[in-house]
Design a protein around this motif. Structure first.
Motif, PDB file in Angstrom:
ATOM      1  N   ILE A 174      -3.981 -11.213 -21.935  1.00 19.82           N
ATOM      2  CA  ILE A 174      -2.816 -11.915 -22.469  1.00 19.82           C
ATOM      3  C   ILE A 174      -2.354 -11.104 -23.673  1.00 19.82           C
ATOM      4  O   ILE A 174      -3.110 -10.942 -24.633  1.00 19.82           O
ATOM      5  N   PRO A 175      -1.136 -10.566 -23.618  1.00 22.83           N
ATOM      6  CA  PRO A 175      -0.680  -9.693 -24.703  1.00 22.83           C
ATOM      7  C   PRO A 175      -0.339 -10.473 -25.977  1.00 22.83           C
ATOM      8  O   PRO A 175       0.029 -11.641 -25.921  1.00 22.83           O
ATOM      9  N   ARG A 176      -0.493  -9.795 -27.082  1.00 24.82           N
ATOM     10  CA  ARG A 176      -0.061 -10.360 -28.363  1.00 24.82           C
ATOM     11  C   ARG A 176       1.419 -10.019 -28.506  1.00 24.82           C
ATOM     12  O   ARG A 176       1.803  -8.851 -28.511  1.00 24.82           O
ATOM     13  N   LEU A 177       2.252 -11.031 -28.569  1.00 24.49           N
ATOM     14  CA  LEU A 177       3.692 -10.828 -28.629  1.00 24.49           C
ATOM     15  C   LEU A 177       4.185 -11.015 -30.055  1.00 24.49           C
ATOM     16  O   LEU A 177       3.749 -11.933 -30.754  1.00 24.49           O
ATOM     17  N   ASP A 178       5.090 -10.163 -30.472  1.00 16.19           N
ATOM     18  CA  ASP A 178       5.679 -10.257 -31.805  1.00 16.19           C
ATOM     19  C   ASP A 178       6.967 -11.077 -31.707  1.00 16.19           C
ATOM     20  O   ASP A 178       8.057 -10.534 -31.532  1.00 16.19           O
ATOM     21  N   VAL A 179       6.794 -12.404 -31.747  1.00 18.38           N
ATOM     22  CA  VAL A 179       7.929 -13.323 -31.633  1.00 18.38           C
ATOM     23  C   VAL A 179       7.841 -14.339 -32.760  1.00 18.38           C
ATOM     24  O   VAL A 179       6.774 -14.572 -33.330  1.00 18.38           O
ATOM     25  N   ALA A 180       8.971 -14.955 -33.084  1.00 15.46           N
ATOM     26  CA  ALA A 180       9.021 -15.909 -34.194  1.00 15.46           C
ATOM     27  C   ALA A 180       8.191 -17.154 -33.910  1.00 15.46           C
ATOM     28  O   ALA A 180       7.496 -17.664 -34.783  1.00 15.46           O
ATOM     29  N   GLU A 181       8.246 -17.652 -32.678  1.00 14.07           N
ATOM     30  CA  GLU A 181       7.522 -18.870 -32.322  1.00 14.07           C
ATOM     31  C   GLU A 181       6.636 -18.566 -31.115  1.00 14.07           C
ATOM     32  O   GLU A 181       7.108 -18.500 -29.987  1.00 14.07           O
ATOM     33  N   TYR A 182       5.333 -18.368 -31.359  1.00  9.24           N
ATOM     34  CA  TYR A 182       4.423 -18.015 -30.281  1.00  9.24           C
ATOM     35  C   TYR A 182       3.678 -19.248 -29.780  1.00  9.24           C
ATOM     36  O   TYR A 182       3.168 -20.036 -30.563  1.00  9.24           O
ATOM     37  N   HIS A 183       3.635 -19.401 -28.481  1.00 10.71           N
ATOM     38  CA  HIS A 183       2.836 -20.439 -27.833  1.00 10.71           C
ATOM     39  C   HIS A 183       1.937 -19.758 -26.813  1.00 10.71           C
ATOM     40  O   HIS A 183       2.371 -18.848 -26.114  1.00 10.71           O
ATOM     41  N   LYS A 184       0.698 -20.211 -26.714  1.00  8.94           N
ATOM     42  CA  LYS A 184      -0.205 -19.677 -25.691  1.00  8.94           C
ATOM     43  C   LYS A 184       0.368 -20.005 -24.311  1.00  8.94           C
ATOM     44  O   LYS A 184       0.882 -21.100 -24.098  1.00  8.94           O
ATOM     45  N   PRO A 185       0.251 -19.060 -23.375  1.00  7.86           N
ATOM     46  CA  PRO A 185       0.829 -19.324 -22.049  1.00  7.86           C
ATOM     47  C   PRO A 185      -0.013 -20.279 -21.217  1.00  7.86           C
ATOM     48  O   PRO A 185      -1.227 -20.330 -21.354  1.00  7.86           O
ATOM     49  N   TYR A 186       0.670 -21.040 -20.388  1.00  3.62           N
ATOM     50  CA  TYR A 186       0.016 -21.736 -19.295  1.00  3.62           C
ATOM     51  C   TYR A 186      -0.209 -20.658 -18.244  1.00  3.62           C
ATOM     52  O   TYR A 186       0.632 -19.770 -18.070  1.00  3.62           O
ATOM     53  N   LEU A 187      -1.326 -20.727 -17.532  1.00  8.44           N
ATOM     54  CA  LEU A 187      -1.639 -19.670 -16.583  1.00  8.44           C
ATOM     55  C   LEU A 187      -2.366 -20.265 -15.382  1.00  8.44           C
ATOM     56  O   LEU A 187      -3.204 -21.146 -15.543  1.00  8.44           O
ATOM     57  N   ALA A 188      -2.020 -19.799 -14.183  1.00 12.00           N
ATOM     58  CA  ALA A 188      -2.680 -20.236 -12.964  1.00 12.00           C
ATOM     59  C   ALA A 188      -3.128 -19.021 -12.172  1.00 12.00           C
ATOM     60  O   ALA A 188      -2.436 -18.002 -12.140  1.00 12.00           O
ATOM     61  N   VAL A 189      -4.299 -19.136 -11.557  1.00 17.50           N
ATOM     62  CA  VAL A 189      -4.848 -18.078 -10.708  1.00 17.50           C
ATOM     63  C   VAL A 189      -5.237 -18.734  -9.384  1.00 17.50           C
ATOM     64  O   VAL A 189      -5.905 -19.766  -9.383  1.00 17.50           O
ATOM     65  N   TRP A 190      -4.793 -18.137  -8.275  1.00 21.16           N
ATOM     66  CA  TRP A 190      -5.153 -18.671  -6.975  1.00 21.16           C
ATOM     67  C   TRP A 190      -5.136 -17.570  -5.928  1.00 21.16           C
ATOM     68  O   TRP A 190      -4.629 -16.481  -6.166  1.00 21.16           O
ATOM     69  N   LEU A 191      -5.742 -17.880  -4.794  1.00 14.71           N
ATOM     70  CA  LEU A 191      -5.709 -16.981  -3.646  1.00 14.71           C
ATOM     71  C   LEU A 191      -4.740 -17.567  -2.633  1.00 14.71           C
ATOM     72  O   LEU A 191      -4.766 -18.771  -2.352  1.00 14.71           O
ATOM     73  N   GLU A 192      -3.903 -16.692  -2.093  1.00 13.63           N
ATOM     74  CA  GLU A 192      -2.905 -17.089  -1.111  1.00 13.63           C
ATOM     75  C   GLU A 192      -3.190 -16.310   0.170  1.00 13.63           C
ATOM     76  O   GLU A 192      -3.363 -15.091   0.117  1.00 13.63           O
ATOM     77  N   SER A 193      -3.259 -16.996   1.307  1.00 12.69           N
ATOM     78  CA  SER A 193      -3.527 -16.299   2.562  1.00 12.69           C
ATOM     79  C   SER A 193      -2.359 -15.383   2.901  1.00 12.69           C
ATOM     80  O   SER A 193      -1.244 -15.554   2.398  1.00 12.69           O
ATOM     81  N   SER A 194      -2.614 -14.404   3.759  1.00 14.94           N
ATOM     82  CA  SER A 194      -1.573 -13.421   4.087  1.00 14.94           C
ATOM     83  C   SER A 194      -0.350 -14.075   4.706  1.00 14.94           C
ATOM     84  O   SER A 194       0.762 -13.590   4.541  1.00 14.94           O
ATOM     85  N   SER A 195      -0.528 -15.197   5.358  1.00 12.78           N
ATOM     86  CA  SER A 195       0.616 -15.900   5.949  1.00 12.78           C
ATOM     87  C   SER A 195       1.217 -16.910   4.973  1.00 12.78           C
ATOM     88  O   SER A 195       2.176 -17.590   5.304  1.00 12.78           O
ATOM     89  N   ALA A 196       0.649 -17.005   3.787  1.00 12.25           N
ATOM     90  CA  ALA A 196       1.064 -17.966   2.755  1.00 12.25           C
ATOM     91  C   ALA A 196       0.929 -19.403   3.251  1.00 12.25           C
ATOM     92  O   ALA A 196       1.574 -20.302   2.736  1.00 12.25           O
ATOM     93  N   SER A 197       0.073 -19.606   4.261  1.00  4.67           N
ATOM     94  CA  SER A 197      -0.104 -20.947   4.799  1.00  4.67           C
ATOM     95  C   SER A 197      -1.246 -21.699   4.125  1.00  4.67           C
ATOM     96  O   SER A 197      -1.373 -22.902   4.291  1.00  4.67           O
TER      97      SER A 197
END
Length: 176
Positions: A35-58
């Motif tokens: 997660i990069p450190r961003l030089d912004v006036a108002e920083y909020h930690k990101p919401y983040l999701a990690v998942w596996l998706e089948s090749s057919s996206a089914s």
């Protein structure tokens, strides 16, 4: 197949004594997300999701969701919809928090996740998948990255992709 009763212990003992290294073999997936450190006036930690998706996206298999767990009245869950792809495919069908999957947002830096076929990936059918990482940040942007994965791995493999704003590098290593 899961075994119970007296034979289960004998089977586990046999596997422990016959396999190299003294333990049961397991396919392994390690993911490092920066997660990069961003030089912004108002920083909020990101919401983040990690998942596996089948090749057919089914079929999708959730691995991790980081969001604000400390808001009053579980209001942090309201903003999970900002993880648009995750929400459309998986999120709206989950009753948060999900044990072993959901957790608090993370600060800038490198964060390691580890999964194996004895726990998080035990029900994952063999096949071709995409490891998907999606991030969204209040007063910020959205980003989604994908890495190809064959499960279970037949040989050690590594892949890496670099994000451009909300996510830094994502590294994935799979071992049989």
């Amino acid at each position: 197949m899961r075994m119970t009763g007296p034979m289960a212990g004998a089977t586990a003992l046999l596997a422990t004594t016959l396999l190299p290294g003294g333990g049961a073999a397991a396919a392994d997936l390690a993911v490092t997300i920066e997660i990069p450190r961003l030089d912004v006036a108002e920083y909020h930690k990101p919401y983040l999701a990690v998942w596996l998706e089948s090749s057919s996206a089914s079929a999708e298999f959730p691995l991790a969701v980081w969001y604000d767990l400390h808001m009053e009245n579980e209001e942090g869950e309201k903003w999970l919809k900002d993880l648009r792809q995750w929400w459309r495919h998986i999120g709206r069908g989950l009753d948060m928090p999900v044990d072993g999957i959901s957790g608090a947002t993370r600060p800038p830096g490198s964060h390691d996740l580890h999964f194996d076929d004895r726990q998080a990936l035990e029900d994952l059918p063999p096949g071709e998948y995409m490891l998907v990482v999606e991030a969204a940040r209040e007063v910020g942007g959205r980003e989604i990255l994908r890495l190809p994965l064959t499960w279970p791995p037949v040989a050690p493999s590594e892949a890496r992709v670099a994000g451009s704003h909300e996510i830094g590098a994502v590294r994935m290593a799979a071992k049989p």
